[in-house]
Motif scaffolding. Structure first.
Motif, PDB file in Angstrom:
ATOM      1  N   GLU A 207       0.812  -1.220   0.000  1.00  0.00           N
ATOM      2  CA  GLU A 207       0.000   0.000   0.000  1.00  0.00           C
ATOM      3  C   GLU A 207       0.845   1.271   0.000  1.00  0.00           C
ATOM      4  N   LEU A 208       2.145   1.136   0.231  1.00  0.00           N
ATOM      5  CA  LEU A 208       3.038   2.285   0.239  1.00  0.00           C
ATOM      6  C   LEU A 208       3.756   2.358  -1.103  1.00  0.00           C
ATOM      7  N   ARG A 209       4.097   3.549  -1.509  1.00  0.00           N
ATOM      8  CA  ARG A 209       4.812   3.668  -2.785  1.00  0.00           C
ATOM      9  C   ARG A 209       5.569   4.975  -2.860  1.00  0.00           C
ATOM     10  N   VAL A 210       6.465   5.027  -3.844  1.00  0.00           N
ATOM     11  CA  VAL A 210       7.243   6.227  -4.119  1.00  0.00           C
ATOM     12  C   VAL A 210       6.981   6.649  -5.555  1.00  0.00           C
ATOM     13  N   ASP A 211       6.684   7.927  -5.758  1.00  0.00           N
ATOM     14  CA  ASP A 211       6.505   8.468  -7.101  1.00  0.00           C
ATOM     15  C   ASP A 211       7.051   9.890  -7.110  1.00  0.00           C
ATOM     16  N   HIS A 212       6.769  10.643  -8.180  1.00  0.00           N
ATOM     17  CA  HIS A 212       7.351  11.981  -8.292  1.00  0.00           C
ATOM     18  C   HIS A 212       6.874  12.902  -7.165  1.00  0.00           C
ATOM     19  N   ARG A 213       5.637  12.675  -6.676  1.00  0.00           N
ATOM     20  CA  ARG A 213       5.144  13.505  -5.581  1.00  0.00           C
ATOM     21  C   ARG A 213       5.942  13.259  -4.300  1.00  0.00           C
ATOM     22  N   VAL A 214       6.274  12.000  -4.059  1.00  0.00           N
ATOM     23  CA  VAL A 214       7.079  11.674  -2.878  1.00  0.00           C
ATOM     24  C   VAL A 214       8.450  12.332  -2.994  1.00  0.00           C
ATOM     25  N   ALA A 215       9.048  12.231  -4.189  1.00  0.00           N
ATOM     26  CA  ALA A 215      10.370  12.830  -4.395  1.00  0.00           C
ATOM     27  C   ALA A 215      10.325  14.340  -4.164  1.00  0.00           C
ATOM     28  N   GLU A 216       9.259  14.994  -4.663  1.00  0.00           N
ATOM     29  CA  GLU A 216       9.114  16.439  -4.444  1.00  0.00           C
ATOM     30  C   GLU A 216       8.972  16.754  -2.956  1.00  0.00           C
ATOM     31  N   THR A 217       8.194  15.935  -2.258  1.00  0.00           N
ATOM     32  CA  THR A 217       7.964  16.168  -0.833  1.00  0.00           C
ATOM     33  C   THR A 217       9.251  15.986  -0.039  1.00  0.00           C
ATOM     34  N   VAL A 218       9.991  14.918  -0.347  1.00  0.00           N
ATOM     35  CA  VAL A 218      11.258  14.671   0.354  1.00  0.00           C
ATOM     36  C   VAL A 218      12.216  15.832   0.119  1.00  0.00           C
ATOM     37  N   GLU A 219      12.275  16.317  -1.105  1.00  0.00           N
ATOM     38  CA  GLU A 219      13.177  17.426  -1.413  1.00  0.00           C
ATOM     39  C   GLU A 219      12.767  18.690  -0.661  1.00  0.00           C
ATOM     40  N   PHE A 220      11.455  18.904  -0.555  1.00  0.00           N
ATOM     41  CA  PHE A 220      10.975  20.075   0.184  1.00  0.00           C
ATOM     42  C   PHE A 220      11.331  19.965   1.662  1.00  0.00           C
ATOM     43  N   ILE A 221      11.139  18.768   2.236  1.00  0.00           N
ATOM     44  CA  ILE A 221      11.471  18.573   3.649  1.00  0.00           C
ATOM     45  C   ILE A 221      12.977  18.712   3.860  1.00  0.00           C
ATOM     46  N   ARG A 222      13.764  18.187   2.927  1.00  0.00           N
ATOM     47  CA  ARG A 222      15.223  18.269   3.050  1.00  0.00           C
ATOM     48  C   ARG A 222      15.688  19.722   3.042  1.00  0.00           C
ATOM     49  N   ASN A 223      15.061  20.534   2.198  1.00  0.00           N
ATOM     50  CA  ASN A 223      15.463  21.938   2.056  1.00  0.00           C
ATOM     51  C   ASN A 223      14.331  22.851   2.501  1.00  0.00           C
ATOM     52  N   ALA A 224      13.844  22.636   3.706  1.00  0.00           N
ATOM     53  CA  ALA A 224      12.732  23.431   4.225  1.00  0.00           C
ATOM     54  C   ALA A 224      13.099  24.917   4.200  1.00  0.00           C
ATOM     55  N   PRO A 225      12.144  25.769   3.822  1.00  0.00           N
ATOM     56  CA  PRO A 225      12.425  27.207   3.699  1.00  0.00           C
ATOM     57  C   PRO A 225      12.503  27.904   5.061  1.00  0.00           C
ATOM     58  N   LEU A 226      13.546  27.580   5.795  1.00  0.00           N
ATOM     59  CA  LEU A 226      13.759  28.171   7.118  1.00  0.00           C
ATOM     60  C   LEU A 226      14.645  29.407   7.021  1.00  0.00           C
TER      61      LEU A 226
END
Length: 309
Positions: A207-226
């Motif tokens: 039921e879990l998966r990785v797609d382009h949305r996951v990659a975008e989310t991970v990148e956003f979390i990695r480089n959070a606009p702090l």
């Protein structure tokens, strides 16, 4: 130097509460209410949520939750996390601390408020078998995934960077199950083993998966606009969150523990140091716990009486 430290402290407070100049009104209201609350001093929940480990746990939670396509669809289609991520963070912290430290009526009201907002969060997504499915943020199955990913993250991070847990890990899972019930989870796990089994079920069932949305989310979390002042410490905390993930989830997310050539970097130690610095900057106990203790004193509660009972 003193001016720099004050600005850094203010940015930390603004990140976690939405403002730097004063304690938010909702925190002060935790002193109100006519009952002790679902969780009390000396509980596993107070021990875990009163430490610094939830900072790493919050990052880990977001990474894990992104692996469920229904949960991720809700975030991407109904959240303004890109435009105002700190507002979403502050709202989440408000709910967590209200359920942790507030009266029962305050915890229930806060949960109803979140569920009301979730009524607008629904839509459709394509699952791993190619079938179109509906999702709703208030669906018990989706709420269960959010709850378990949260519980797993907070427990794991505390094991790595927190202190002792009264009653052990099972006590934390059992106590925080009440938060799941408040959010509509029908069968929250009551032990660490039960929680792991439920997590494994989602993984085994595909039921879990990785797609382009996951990659975008991970990148956003990695480089959070702090604020730039906070970014060096955040990079270490993000690495700590990655370190805390099970290897299979780390692999799914395309993440790895930082290394210097063949040698892994001391992420666990570096994360502990950053959390220690944050603790010094914010001070402990926090204002939410202090407000709760004020309410408990007014109600005549004492930890000694609770232990004796």
């Amino acid at each position: 130097m003193r001016s720099f430290l004050r600005k850094w402290q203010d940015e930390l407070k603004k990140t976690f509460t939405g403002r730097a100049d004063a304690v938010p009104d909702w925190v002060s209201r935790l002193a109100e209410g006519d009952d002790p609350g679902y969780h009390l001093p000396g509980s596993a929940v107070w021990a875990v949520h009163g430490s610094m480990s939830p900072i790493v746990a919050g990052i880990r939670t977001l990474l894990m939750q992104s692996l469920h396509p229904g949960a991720l669809a809700g975030v991407h289609e109904h959240s303004n996390f890109r435009e105002d991520p700190l507002a979403r963070l502050a709202a989440t912290i408000r709910w967590i601390f209200t359920v942790t430290y507030g009266s029962k009526s305050a915890a229930e009201e806060a949960s109803r408020r979140v569920q009301h907002l979730h009524e607008q969060v629904h839509g459709r997504f394509v699952d791993n078998q190619g079938a179109e499915r509906s999702y709703s943020a208030n669906d018990p199955e989706l709420a269960a995934w959010i709850h378990i990913a949260f519980t797993d993250a907070f427990l794991t991070a505390h094991k790595l960077w927190g202190g002792p847990i009264p009653g052990g890990p099972d006590a934390y899972v059992r106590e925080w199950a009440q938060a799941g019930r408040l959010m509509g989870v029908e069968d929250p796990p009551l032990s660490e083993a039960d929680m792991r089994a439920q997590l494994d079920r989602w993984y085994r069932n595909g039921e879990l998966r990785v797609d382009h949305r996951v990659a975008e989310t991970v990148e956003f979390i990695r480089n959070a606009p702090l604020n730039p002042m906070l970014r060096p410490g955040y990079r270490i905390l993000f690495a700590g969150a990655v370190y805390s993930l099970e290897p299979r989830y780390r692999q799914m997310l395309g993440l790895s523990v930082p290394r210097l050539g063949p040698f892994p970097l001391p992420v666990r130690l570096a994360t502990k140091v950053v959390l220690g610095v944050v603790r010094l900057a914010l001070g402990r106990p926090g204002p939410s716990e202090l407000a709760a203790r004020e309410r408990l004193r007014r109600l005549g509660y004492t930890e000694k009486a609770q232990t004796a009972g």
